[in-house]
Scaffold this active site. Structure first.
Site, PDB file in Angstrom:
ATOM      1  CE  LYS A  80      -0.088  -0.514   4.855  1.00 31.72           C
ATOM      2  NZ  LYS A  80      -1.210  -1.031   6.432  1.00 31.72           N
ATOM      3  CE1 TYR A 130      12.839  31.325   7.415  1.00 30.87           C
ATOM      4  CE2 TYR A 130      13.081  28.796   6.704  1.00 30.87           C
ATOM      5  CZ  TYR A 130      12.928  30.444   6.903  1.00 30.87           C
ATOM      6  OH  TYR A 130      12.550  30.607   5.495  1.00 30.87           O
TER       7      TYR A 130
HETATM    8  C1  LIG Z   1      -0.066  -1.748   6.756  1.00 26.61           C
HETATM    9  C2  LIG Z   1      -0.443  -2.937   6.966  1.00 26.61           C
HETATM   10  C3  LIG Z   1      -0.025  -4.038   7.449  1.00 26.61           C
HETATM   11  C4  LIG Z   1       1.153  -3.696   7.449  1.00 26.61           C
HETATM   12  O1  LIG Z   1       1.846  -3.255   8.890  1.00 26.61           O
HETATM   13  P1  LIG Z   1       3.746  -3.470   8.846  1.00 26.61           P
HETATM   14  O2  LIG Z   1       3.907  -3.126  10.421  1.00 26.61           O
HETATM   15  O3  LIG Z   1       3.822  -2.414   8.090  1.00 26.61           O
HETATM   16  O4  LIG Z   1       4.068  -4.906   8.387  1.00 26.61           O
HETATM   17  C5  LIG Z   1      -0.243  -5.036   7.568  1.00 26.61           C
HETATM   18  N1  LIG Z   1      -1.655  -5.769   7.799  1.00 26.61           N
HETATM   19  C6  LIG Z   1      -2.857  -4.461   7.277  1.00 26.61           C
HETATM   20  C7  LIG Z   1      -4.541  -4.354   7.791  1.00 26.61           C
HETATM   21  C8  LIG Z   1      -2.421  -3.346   7.685  1.00 26.61           C
HETATM   22  O5  LIG Z   1      -3.074  -2.189   7.410  1.00 26.61           O
END
Ligand SMILES: *Cc1c(COP(=O)(O)O)cnc(C)c1O
Length: 373
Positions: free
Chosen positions: A44, A262
């Site tokens: 994702k 800044y």
């Molecule tokens: C993003 C996600 C993962 C992966 O999680 P990591 O901590 O990056 O390994 C697995 N399952 C679900 C439902 C997620 O939303």
């Protein structure tokens, strides 16, 4: 590696090196941690900012066959790269989207009773497709409640209409191995899997895989470990995948008492040599990782040494103290994170996590992929 990334990037102020060989190695390493499970890959958010096209190709080549994305659009993009991969969409089924899911052979992770009803209506109308069902075991975001799970388990005709599905839940606190919520969620998930005999099950994200065999079930869902971030707090990360670098735009001397950046948040305690680097918060390098008189910031890596940031990170620039590093020159490259400065270290200085730094990598970086085969 340095020679390789020099080419063709003479005008860039910041660049990313993305090591697809490290990504593939990390996937194999996570698979070895769960030898009895199928290891999927969570890709994702553009494969955690690394670029879903190159990342998915490397993972497919390493042997990965099942992928999780967040949105249908991400799923459709991934489908264009592989006609055979199993692709699950974690956000579930938007209203009216079943035909689109079917068109791209996407599998919704059905997270509410309404989504299940819609999917079943589609199948009863002659529609096809596989799905997962998400059960909430304690996170209260998506997934059927315990009562809804019991109702589904008891409704033979609904189960029949649904066909075989992947039984999914998600751990809230897996990155803290001693957290009592892990065992609570595991026990709830075991009760759910027992209510749906014969179905494959999936509980573990990266940190969940690291909790051991009890948590791994049929399909694991690692994300962050693949991309070189830390899963649980107890184990070291695997190979870094992303190296972010910024160019030294200028080197200057400044006297004791001078302030930098800044807000004049940091006053020099000695005569200093300062290197101004061509990346900032617009590139996703958090402002919070900067330095003040009260709180030291992150460091960068230059000429084989660590150089602490001085003053605030600005939109396009940050300043590092190179007083103790001889020979730093305009045009040199400083590593913001990678092999020498772990991304989790920078994230820690910014009060965030490697996930946010990776998914926030800005569009100005020149990107180069290596070891894609
Ligand atoms: C993003 C996600 C993962 C992966 O999680 P990591 O901590 O990056 O390994 C697995 N399952 C679900 C439902 C997620 O939303």
């Amino acid at each position: 590696m340095d020679a390789a990334i020099e080419t063709g990037m003479a005008l860039d102020s910041a660049r990313l090196l993305i090591d697809l060989g490290a990504l593939a190695d990390n996937w194999r390493s996570v698979a070895a941690l769960a030898p009895a499970s199928e290891t999927s890959a969570v890709v994702k958010a553009d494969a955690y900012g690394t670029g879903v096209g190159p990342a998915a190709k490397a993972l497919l080549k390493a042997g990965c066959r099942t992928f999780f994305v967040a949105t249908p659009a991400e799923g459709a993009e991934l489908r264009s790269l592989s006609s055979t991969a199993a692709i699950y969409v974690l956000d579930g089924l938007p209203t009216g989207a079943a035909p689109t899911f079917h068109q791209h052979a996407l599998r919704p992770v059905l997270g509410t009773v309404d989504e299940i009803a819609e999917w079943v209506a589609w199948r009863n109308d002659g529609g096809k497709g596989e799905a997962a069902v998400h059960f909430d075991t304690g996170m209260n975001r998506l997934g059927l409640t315990a009562d809804e799970a019991t109702a589904l388990a008891g409704d033979a005709s609904l189960r029949e209409a649904l066909g075989p599905f992947l039984v999914v839940s998600h751990l809230a606190c897996a990155d803290e191995p001693g957290h009592p919520a892990n065992v609570t969620q595991l026990n709830r998930f075991r009760a759910i899997t027992a209510a749906f005999p014969g179905m494959a099950a999936s509980l573990a994200n990266s940190a969940g895989v690291q909790l051991g065999a009890d948590y791994q079930f049929a399909v694991t869902r690692p994300g962050i470990l693949l991309y070189g971030g830390q899963g649980s707090t107890e184990r070291p990360p695997l190979r870094p995948v992303v190296t972010a670098e910024a160019r030294v735009l200028s080197v200057r001397e400044a006297p004791t008492g001078a302030v930098v950046g800044y807000g004049a948040t940091e006053r020099l305690r000695r005569p200093s040599r300062l290197a101004t680097l061509g990346a900032g918060y617009a590139d996703g390098y958090h402002r919070m990782a900067g330095s003040t008189d009260q709180k030291r910031g992150a460091s960068v890596f230059l000429s084989g040494r660590r150089a602490p940031l001085v003053g605030r990170v600005s939109m396009d620039l940050m300043v590092a103290d190179v007083t103790d590093i001889p020979g730093v020159m305009r045009g040199d490259w400083a590593e913001l994170f990678g092999e020498n400065i772990l991304i989790d270290e920078v994230a820690g200085h910014a009060a965030t996590i490697a996930y946010e730094l990776l998914t926030g990598l800005g569009p100005r970086y020149a990107r180069r992929y290596v070891h894609g085969g």
